[in-house]
Write an enzyme that holds these catalytic residues in place. Sequence first.
Site, PDB file in Angstrom:
ATOM      1  N   GLU A  42      30.939  66.701 172.662  1.00 19.62           N
ATOM      2  CA  GLU A  42      30.814  66.035 174.188  1.00 19.62           C
ATOM      3  C   GLU A  42      31.420  64.707 174.292  1.00 19.62           C
ATOM      4  OE1 GLU A  42      26.445  66.875 175.800  1.00 19.62           O
ATOM      5  OE2 GLU A  42      26.183  67.339 173.317  1.00 19.62           O
ATOM      6  N   ARG A  78      22.950  69.100 159.084  1.00 16.92           N
ATOM      7  CA  ARG A  78      23.597  67.852 159.366  1.00 16.92           C
ATOM      8  C   ARG A  78      23.736  66.688 158.468  1.00 16.92           C
ATOM      9  NH1 ARG A  78      21.244  65.312 164.714  1.00 16.92           N
ATOM     10  NH2 ARG A  78      22.985  63.665 163.933  1.00 16.92           N
ATOM     11  N   LYS A 126      23.805  59.160 169.243  1.00 13.95           N
ATOM     12  CA  LYS A 126      24.755  58.464 169.989  1.00 13.95           C
ATOM     13  C   LYS A 126      24.105  57.435 170.931  1.00 13.95           C
ATOM     14  CE  LYS A 126      28.488  61.855 170.418  1.00 13.95           C
ATOM     15  NZ  LYS A 126      29.015  62.949 171.264  1.00 13.95           N
TER      16      LYS A 126
END
Length: 552
Positions: free
Chosen positions: A33, A259, A269
Amino acid sequence: MENTATSNFLQNIITDDLADGRVTEVVTRFPPEPNGYLHIGHAKSISVNFGLAEANGGRCNLRFDDTNPEKESQEFIESIQADVQWLGYEWSGEVRFASSYFGQLYEWAIYLVEQGKAYVCDLNADEAREYRGTLTESGINSPYRDRSVEENLELLAGMKAGEFDEGSKVLRAKIDMASPNMNMRDPILYRIRKVTHHQTGNDWVIYPTYDFAHGQEDAIEGVTHSICTLEFEDHRPLYDWLIESLPVSSRPRQYEFGRLNPSYTITSKRKLKQLVDENVVVGWDDPRMPTVSGMRRRGYSPAAIRKFCDMIGTTRSDGVVDVAMLEFAIREDLNENAPRAMAVLNPLKVVLTDYPEDKTEELNAPRHPSREDLGERSLPFTREIYIDADDFREEANKKYKRLVLGKRVRLRNAYVIEADSAIKDDAGNILEVHAHTIPNTLGENPEDGIKPKGVIQWVSASRGERAELRIYDRLFNHESPDKGDNDFMEHLNPESLQVVKEAWVEPSLLEAVPEQNFQFEREGYFVADRYDHSSERPVFNKTIGLRDTWNG
């Protein structure tokens, strides 16, 4: 390029799929994104997706899932492309965007409505939350769930035409409000957002959610293995439901892996943006940031980052990875490839009283102890030199192997010298040291038979150059700065940056180009700053120490 996709469960799946004929060509995708800079966790995902495609003769697409224009920008798009290329990967074909498929996605939304599998809902956010239920209680059907197909089509067209306010209506899938999986309780497919999009301008006032767009984009692009991190595991039933409910031409499958969560690091983020917005760091590419561009500016190499991603493996479980593994990979790479140079961070002048004032010797030194291909550099030797103040004592015990009054020490790649006296100011501070050279000691075996106790770095006072050195350390002093109730801002390391304005470096470093790495002997690994360094104003960032001496 080194294969970073060795021996992991995803490779085993792909191997079986190819052998069984389920796929004939492996197609993966990296779908960031564009709402921030990539970080070390994304580097792992990049290495997995691009690495698997490369290892199996397939291809990997770069696709921006730009479905949330309020938080997205062209700056992030450009930085992400640059990061992927810097890491050593090339995507297949042109860069792709979810926004390129908005027309097709809208047609599929109409299809779901026509099939009775989607409806327009008027519940506001608070009402929708109440109707959704909890992890232990089923949800309740929306009062708008049984609208007719005709009414839903009319309302959806009105949403697209901008007839309704933001938040007043959404398009929802009609699945099962009693599902134990919260993601299957009539999830939102479209919402109204009257904002300008960085790719489509003002063409759209409704935007698909990531969950709706993701699988369909994969299908359009012929992706065979849609690889995500584990937080998307609960979204997989919705991914599959949408693929099965729509007339798509291919059937991608989603797989999840653990992850990357390095210790002493945050990868949210939102929190990284907070560090930038509150000026805790100087931008997304601050060398203390775990962003790819920050690591690049810090002096980490693409090869070392890929090596680290390979070292930690690809598994089905989440867990914290010791950041020392990354630091090991960085040191190993730089030890092999970084040319050597000398720098003095805390300069103390030494006057060699027996050396002629007008004499300069050009001494040759290897750029690397084991890399003859890197050649040699010239070290001008003069009467006055700088050594580090910590390398001199008037008196010291036998364990101190540097310069002491009446004792000898070797100057790296130069003479053995002996200290004679220390010149002080009225307060007793040492201003300079007077010493003399020992004749015939340019080699490693002095002719007088007396070997010095140690070796120290030095720089010519008249031929050396002033430089700014930025000494970076870990940004956080807590192993898990944002775990549980921790306020990550409380764990900032107050010594994460120290700036040395008046360091002295050997003149060969004026030839350094931005992003060139060096080992400053006994000080650590440094890199010429990507933006600020020039021959007129040398600026070097400390990448990492020669060994792990951090006691956080």
